[in-house]
Scaffold this motif. Structure first.
Motif, PDB file in Angstrom:
ATOM      1  N   THR A  31       0.756  -1.179  -0.253  1.00  0.00           N
ATOM      2  CA  THR A  31      -0.122   0.086  -0.135  1.00  0.00           C
ATOM      3  C   THR A  31       0.938   1.219   0.057  1.00  0.00           C
ATOM      4  O   THR A  31       1.925   1.285   0.831  1.00  0.00           O
ATOM      5  N   SER A  48      -4.523   6.889  -1.608  1.00  0.00           N
ATOM      6  CA  SER A  48      -4.039   5.611  -1.127  1.00  0.00           C
ATOM      7  C   SER A  48      -4.316   4.452  -2.460  1.00  0.00           C
ATOM      8  O   SER A  48      -5.471   4.707  -2.829  1.00  0.00           O
ATOM      9  N   ASN A  50      -3.620   0.309  -3.216  1.00  0.00           N
ATOM     10  CA  ASN A  50      -3.328  -0.899  -2.472  1.00  0.00           C
ATOM     11  C   ASN A  50      -3.020  -1.922  -3.844  1.00  0.00           C
ATOM     12  O   ASN A  50      -4.039  -1.957  -4.634  1.00  0.00           O
ATOM     13  N   GLY A 100      -2.161  -1.819   7.103  1.00  0.00           N
ATOM     14  CA  GLY A 100      -2.038  -0.312   6.637  1.00  0.00           C
ATOM     15  C   GLY A 100      -1.704   0.653   7.430  1.00  0.00           C
ATOM     16  O   GLY A 100      -1.865   1.850   7.238  1.00  0.00           O
TER      17      GLY A 100
END
Lengths: 114, 117
Positions: A31, A48, A50, A100
């Motif tokens: 991530t 963000s 991932n 995360g």
């Protein structure tokens, strides 16, 4: 060295230009994130990703477009730069299995729009 | 929504004296809390984190923080300040697992620590 790296470190440009900031991590993390730190040192998340998939997209103008060619890279492209875009931009990454929440930050890119 | 409030924008101490940087949090869940440090013109470095294990968390460089649920606080302390501790410190809360914004960090406003010789 294992780290989160960003290029360039400093970026000075004129209003209206288009610019990109690159981020790479060789930590094997899944991530990656972009944060903006304004002139008052306030840090706020922008995006963000991932595994190359967008998972967080805060209220950011459409002029900002993140691009993740692979899970080790998350680049930030900014169109039609404005004075208010001047800030320090930090890239970060977090490892799999830690939910995360432990994030490792790059050194930052100081963007100045004239 | 998660939030953190750092109660002091500036803290000034003498070298060798204790450091206390205060942070209160607001969270609907059992939070993950962090302290990050930013030295001048540098990136952010993780000092320590709390994730519902021991309430007293030890970090790097002699710093520690205590999670107090009853006071919704996560204050950062160090017994004896060094000149190299001068920096800006951020208290941070993480969105809980299971939500669409898991991994989102919310930063406090920062506390600038000055250390006098």
């Amino acid at each position: 060295d294992t780290a989160v790296s960003q290029t360039p470190k400093y970026l000075v440009t004129q209003m209206g230009n288009d610019k990109s900031i690159k981020c790479e991590q060789n930590l094997g993390h899944d991530t990656m994130y972009w944060y903006k730190q304004d002139s008052k040192k306030f840090l706020k998340i922008m995006f963000s990703y991932n595994n190359k998939e967008l998972i967080i997209n805060e209220t950011v103008p459409n002029r900002f477009s993140p691009k993740s060619p692979d899970k080790a890279h998350l680049n930030l492209h900014i169109n039609s730069l404005e004075l208010g875009d001047s800030a320090v931009y930090f890239c970060a990454s977090s490892p799999p299995g830690q939910g995360g929440d432990t994030q490792y930050f790059g050194p930052g890119t100081r963007l100045t729009v004239l | 929504a998660q939030s953190v409030t750092q109660l002091d924008s500036h803290v000034s101490v003498s070298e060798g004296t204790p450091v206390l940087l205060r942070c209160n949090y607001s969270s609907s869940y059992s939070p993950s809390l962090f302290w990050y440090v930013q030295h001048p013109n540098k990136g952010l470095q993780l000092l320590l984190k709390y994730t519902s294990a021991a309430t007293l968390v030890k970090g790097i460089n002699g710093f520690e923080a205590e999670f107090k649920k009853s006071e919704t606080s996560f204050h950062l302390t160090k017994p004896s300040a060094h000149m190299s501790d001068a920096a800006e410190y951020f208290c941070v809360v993480s969105d809980p697992p299971g939500g669409t914004s898991y991994g989102k960090l919310t930063f406090g406003q920062g506390t600038i620590l000055t250390v006098h010789p």
